[in-house]
Motif scaffolding. Structure first.
Motif, short mmCIF file in Angstrom:
data_model
loop_
_atom_site.label_atom_id
_atom_site.label_comp_id
_atom_site.label_asym_id
_atom_site.label_seq_id
_atom_site.Cartn_x
_atom_site.Cartn_y
_atom_site.Cartn_z
N LEU A 1 1.06 -1.62 0.06
CA LEU A 1 -0.26 0.11 -0.17
C LEU A 1 0.82 1.22 -0.01
O LEU A 1 0.20 2.12 -0.69
N SER A 2 1.71 1.07 0.85
CA SER A 2 2.84 2.30 0.55
C SER A 2 3.61 2.83 -0.56
O SER A 2 4.07 3.71 -1.62
N TRP A 3 3.94 1.58 -0.70
CA TRP A 3 4.17 1.85 -2.35
C TRP A 3 3.36 1.91 -3.40
O TRP A 3 3.93 2.77 -4.47
N GLY A 4 1.98 1.33 -3.36
CA GLY A 4 1.14 2.30 -3.65
C GLY A 4 0.72 3.47 -4.25
O GLY A 4 0.07 4.33 -5.20
N GLU A 5 0.26 3.82 -2.83
CA GLU A 5 -0.24 5.13 -2.99
C GLU A 5 1.99 6.56 -3.27
O GLU A 5 1.07 7.38 -4.06
N SER A 6 2.81 5.73 -2.81
CA SER A 6 3.98 6.83 -3.46
C SER A 6 4.32 6.61 -4.71
O SER A 6 3.96 7.99 -5.97
N VAL A 7 3.65 5.34 -5.26
CA VAL A 7 3.48 5.49 -7.06
C VAL A 7 2.36 6.93 -7.35
O VAL A 7 2.65 7.27 -8.63
N LEU A 8 1.05 6.63 -6.82
CA LEU A 8 0.03 7.39 -7.33
C LEU A 8 0.00 9.09 -6.78
O LEU A 8 0.03 9.77 -7.50
N ARG A 9 0.66 9.63 -6.21
CA ARG A 9 1.30 10.79 -5.69
C ARG A 9 2.28 11.09 -6.15
O ARG A 9 2.05 12.09 -7.02
N GLN A 10 3.22 10.13 -7.21
CA GLN A 10 4.32 10.85 -8.24
C GLN A 10 3.49 11.04 -9.11
O GLN A 10 3.52 11.86 -9.94
N THR A 11 2.32 9.69 -9.54
CA THR A 11 1.45 10.05 -11.36
C THR A 11 0.91 11.12 -10.67
O THR A 11 -0.08 11.87 -11.76
N ASP A 12 0.08 11.64 -9.70
CA ASP A 12 -0.36 13.05 -9.51
C ASP A 12 -0.21 14.28 -9.93
O ASP A 12 -0.94 15.46 -9.59
N LYS A 13 1.44 13.85 -9.66
CA LYS A 13 2.11 15.15 -9.74
C LYS A 13 1.58 15.79 -10.51
O LYS A 13 1.76 17.42 -10.64
N PRO A 14 2.48 15.98 -11.74
CA PRO A 14 2.08 16.47 -12.77
C PRO A 14 0.48 17.06 -13.12
O PRO A 14 0.80 17.55 -13.94
N GLU A 15 -0.65 16.57 -12.67
CA GLU A 15 -1.48 17.05 -12.98
C GLU A 15 -1.66 18.09 -12.56
O GLU A 15 -2.50 19.23 -12.98
N ALA A 16 -1.04 18.12 -11.21
CA ALA A 16 -1.56 19.41 -10.52
C ALA A 16 -0.89 20.68 -10.91
O ALA A 16 -1.30 21.51 -10.66
N ALA A 17 0.17 20.57 -11.18
CA ALA A 17 1.37 21.43 -11.53
C ALA A 17 0.74 22.32 -13.18
O ALA A 17 0.62 23.20 -13.88
N GLU A 18 -0.69 21.02 -13.69
CA GLU A 18 -1.24 21.85 -14.83
C GLU A 18 -1.78 22.77 -15.06
O GLU A 18 -2.51 23.56 -13.88
#
Length: 132
Positions: free
Chosen positions: A115-132
């Motif tokens: 779950l920690s790994w999944g959360e980390s991957v999702l957080r990284q994936t969500d960062k570019p969307e937040a920057a747009e």
């Protein structure tokens, strides 16, 4: 109705079980209610046996273990002999429960890592969307 005898409904209410459960234990020859026509009447002996059955099930004893312990009491009436056998079965059950707990603890630790790994991957994936 005498306090010494309970109907199936009274047994269900007193022990928090269903009529089906009582019929099942009867079919497995763990309980021996008296019959009054179509009605089952459970004696104090049946009530004591059900209490022991439910306690044994709570601790994870098999029905066969419970039957052996109840039958031992019927044959011998030696509480010490029954206590020794109960103690032996309980020690085995405790070992099983501790093994299961350890396996569950290990599985929980592994799942938390995933779950920690999944959360980390999702957080990284969500960062570019937040920057747009």
């Amino acid at each position: 109705m005498s306090q010494d005898v309970k109907t199936i409904r009274q047994m269900c209410d007193a022990f928090g079980v269903t009529p089906r459960t009582l019929r099942f234990y009867e079919s497995k020859e763990l309980l021996y209610p008296r019959r009054d026509g179509q009605h089952r009447l459970f004696t104090r002996r049946d009530q004591a046996r059900l209490k022991l059955i439910l306690r044994g099930k709570r601790f994870g004893f098999s029905l066969e273990d419970i039957r052996q312990l109840l039958n031992m009491y019927e044959r011998d009436d030696s509480e010490l002999k029954q206590l020794r056998k109960t103690y032996e079965i309980a020690l085995e059950r405790l070992t099983d429960m501790e093994r299961q707990r350890d396996e569950l603890t290990e599985a929980i630790i592994d799942l938390k890592k995933e779950l920690s790994w999944g959360e980390s991957v999702l957080r990284q994936t969500d960062k570019p969307e937040a920057a747009e």
